[in-house]
Design an enzyme around this catalytic site. Sequence first.
Site, PDB file in Angstrom:
ATOM      1  N   TYR A  51      57.093  47.978  30.494  1.00  0.00           N
ATOM      2  CA  TYR A  51      56.182  48.886  31.957  1.00  0.00           C
ATOM      3  C   TYR A  51      57.326  49.555  32.421  1.00  0.00           C
ATOM      4  CZ  TYR A  51      52.783  45.192  31.098  1.00  0.00           C
ATOM      5  OH  TYR A  51      51.578  44.506  30.349  1.00  0.00           O
ATOM      6  N   LEU A 191      39.602  42.532  34.141  1.00  0.00           N
ATOM      7  CA  LEU A 191      38.326  43.206  34.696  1.00  0.00           C
ATOM      8  C   LEU A 191      37.837  44.187  34.023  1.00  0.00           C
ATOM      9  CD1 LEU A 191      39.881  43.590  38.309  1.00  0.00           C
ATOM     10  CD2 LEU A 191      38.120  41.831  37.592  1.00  0.00           C
ATOM     11  N   LYS A 232      44.620  43.806  37.771  1.00  0.00           N
ATOM     12  CA  LYS A 232      45.779  44.847  38.744  1.00  0.00           C
ATOM     13  C   LYS A 232      44.900  45.541  39.517  1.00  0.00           C
ATOM     14  CE  LYS A 232      46.545  48.950  36.593  1.00  0.00           C
ATOM     15  NZ  LYS A 232      47.363  49.851  35.806  1.00  0.00           N
ATOM     16  N   SER A 233      45.328  46.089  40.632  1.00  0.00           N
ATOM     17  CA  SER A 233      44.724  46.951  41.536  1.00  0.00           C
ATOM     18  C   SER A 233      45.593  47.812  42.075  1.00  0.00           C
ATOM     19  CB  SER A 233      43.726  46.247  42.331  1.00  0.00           C
ATOM     20  OG  SER A 233      43.099  47.399  43.178  1.00  0.00           O
ATOM     21  N   ARG A 238      41.294  45.582  47.432  1.00  0.00           N
ATOM     22  CA  ARG A 238      40.694  45.044  46.223  1.00  0.00           C
ATOM     23  C   ARG A 238      41.674  44.031  45.940  1.00  0.00           C
ATOM     24  NH1 ARG A 238      39.174  50.191  42.375  1.00  0.00           N
ATOM     25  NH2 ARG A 238      36.921  50.469  43.183  1.00  0.00           N
ATOM     26  N   ASN A 242      40.442  40.346  45.062  1.00  0.00           N
ATOM     27  CA  ASN A 242      40.592  40.019  43.735  1.00  0.00           C
ATOM     28  C   ASN A 242      41.242  38.292  43.759  1.00  0.00           C
ATOM     29  OD1 ASN A 242      39.317  41.994  42.610  1.00  0.00           O
ATOM     30  ND2 ASN A 242      41.446  42.785  41.797  1.00  0.00           N
TER      31      ASN A 242
END
Length: 275
Positions: A51, A191, A232-233, A238, A242
């Site tokens: 990443y 999601l 992830k957001s 959010r 979550n």
Amino acid sequence: MDALAPVPLNDGHTLPALGFGTWRVSGEDAAEQVRSALGAGYRLIDTAASYGNEAEVGRAVATSGVPREEVLVTSKLRGADQGYDAALRGFERSLGALGLDRLDLYLIHWPLPARDLYVDSWRALVRLREEGVVRSVGVSNFTAAHLDRLVAETGVTPAVNQIELHPGFVQEEMRAANAARGVVTQSWGPLGRGKGLLETAEVRAVAAAHGVSPARAVLRWHHQLGVVPLPKSADPRRRRENLDIGGFVLTGEEMAVLGTLPQRRLGGDPDTHEE
Ligand SMILES: NC(=O)c1ccc[n+]([C@@H]2O[C@H](COP(=O)([O-])OP(=O)(O)OC[C@H]3O[C@@H](n4cnc5c(N)ncnc54)[C@H](OP(=O)(O)O)[C@@H]3O)[C@@H](O)[C@H]2O)c1
């Protein structure tokens, strides 16, 4: 928000019931998101060597104000570092980038069966655990056959298998295969990766019945399956939403409805994916 019970692992440790994903987030955004996620209450942070954000994730953990021993950091071995010696070196690089003195969970990111190095890589991860620099070791995107080979050749069962899992790809067989071997399933893409899952009529109806958002309904579905989702957001509101999946329970019928959506894999196939 009700507290969600930690999930026991086969090595005697536990995992928080839900974690925060950091794929495709880099630079100051990654540091800011992880710091804010920790502030909101996340205690499991998922990153990977591939990443390119381990330094930012580590900085966020160090500066979040949350005691290090309360946070679990996961990273993953990238394909280029597979093999026994290469995995040991890859781990040192990840730990150095993160600025940590130990990792809580270290996973082989993909099995890459065509290269046939995942058993050697696994031996290296087991050594790292024995040396105490990694608390728990596991894999990601492994099939039942890959898991069985690890166990047959090393005698050590992974604590975790992180796989693509969401109502659009329910992975019933793989969840059962993990459970039968005492391996905890973590869900990536929980999601549906922003590709329409949260807009489907089925998800919206289940969410409306509980007065919650579609994302909360889907994350509750994961929780009731006994798996650990890693949403992830980029949005702080959010991120808080979550985490809030403890105050309602989906009925058996609602769980079943969410399992009847058209099925489609969104990411790589473990038998053929190359990194
Ligand atoms: N092991 C592996 O091979 C592997 C592969 C892929 C991913 N992962 C891990 O799994 C994590 C999660 O997977 P993912 O990032 O692919 O996908 P995901 O978490 O399923 O979906 C993220 C998408 O959902 C949106 N979203 C998040 N919360 C929402 C909410 N409450 N309401 C509406 N939309 C919402 C996000 O948009 P906004 O940002 O705009 O909110 C984003 O577009 C990754 O970050 C990574 O850590 C692992």
